[in-house]
Design a protein around this motif. Sequence first.
Motif, mmCIF file in Angstrom:
data_model
loop_
_atom_site.group_PDB
_atom_site.id
_atom_site.type_symbol
_atom_site.label_atom_id
_atom_site.label_comp_id
_atom_site.label_asym_id
_atom_site.label_seq_id
_atom_site.Cartn_x
_atom_site.Cartn_y
_atom_site.Cartn_z
ATOM 1 N N THR A 186 45.997 41.166 31.725
ATOM 2 C CA THR A 186 46.097 41.277 33.185
ATOM 3 C C THR A 186 47.451 40.803 33.684
ATOM 4 O O THR A 186 48.080 41.450 34.525
ATOM 5 C CB THR A 186 44.976 40.465 33.848
ATOM 6 N N LEU A 215 40.388 42.135 39.338
ATOM 7 C CA LEU A 215 40.827 41.610 38.050
ATOM 8 C C LEU A 215 40.889 40.086 38.057
ATOM 9 O O LEU A 215 40.495 39.431 37.078
ATOM 10 C CB LEU A 215 42.196 42.188 37.687
ATOM 11 N N LEU A 218 37.390 38.820 37.697
ATOM 12 C CA LEU A 218 36.855 39.026 36.352
ATOM 13 C C LEU A 218 37.483 38.062 35.344
ATOM 14 O O LEU A 218 36.801 37.554 34.447
ATOM 15 C CB LEU A 218 37.095 40.475 35.918
ATOM 16 N N GLY A 241 36.727 43.911 32.558
ATOM 17 C CA GLY A 241 38.099 43.597 32.942
ATOM 18 C C GLY A 241 39.102 44.581 32.363
ATOM 19 O O GLY A 241 40.013 45.046 33.061
#
Length: 290
Positions: A186, A215, A218, A241
């Motif tokens: 991420t 995101l 998550l 995710g």
Amino acid sequence: MIPAVVKTGQTLNMMDPAGRMAKAQRRSRIVRRIGTVLAAIIAVTTAVFAVVGALKLVTDQGSQNAYDGAPYCQGVTNATESCVLRTNASVAFVDVTKNTGKNAHGYTTQAFLDPQIGGQEDWVVLSSSQDLSGSVTEGDTMPVLVWRDRITRFTFAGHDHDSDVNPHHIVAGDLTEVALSLMAATAFGRPRIRRMLRDRIAINLNRNRIPDWTLLGLVLATALAALLRASYAVIGLGLAGVAVLVLSAAWPFVPWVATPSATAHPLGVGPRATARTAKKWNQPRVGRLP
């Protein structure tokens, strides 16, 4: 201005700011491209690790459930597939090595154990920070648990320790892998996606923040579930995710998202876009469109 002579046939031109600026810009572009490639590689690699770790966690959690539910073996037996055998193991070798890296201040002490029945020989870590060669010698015996022919637990110095092949130890490693991999994917992936699609995202900034907040939620939920050792929650959240991260590249093209909001500036031009354009072309900022 007369150039300064530094060597016969050579001069140092002190009046070439445009050339120096162009060279600095080329260097900056090269650094940015290298950074972009590295960020993309890290994002893809860690996303793959998150998926593989989540799928591996399914199998390892099943093994842990079987281990926790297995009864102790009755009598003397070598069949430890469906039961946990309590026996003793002899210390065949003791190995002490100096640690390197962040643990360079200590020592790792390992013992090679040979179960009397029901299991195969294996190394176990007695300590990852101390030299315990004075506390254990060859020929000593330790109580151990054997499951599926592997030593899963041993007793040393009056304390029980899980071995590296203990299902609980393996599951803990999987939980950490999934949580950290999703964080890295991420952190490195989403900014690259936003930069590549910045023109589309500028059409409706508010709705294009939905994947970012999703995101973030998550990632935090996955980390919390990993701390609580909620394996199935980590599996679901980790896979979700990665899916959100991948699909966020298509999010700006969804018709509802691609529709300019009522408060958006025409053509998606605002102060930040104007500043980026001015910086790109080395021009003074002239403000925003009416």
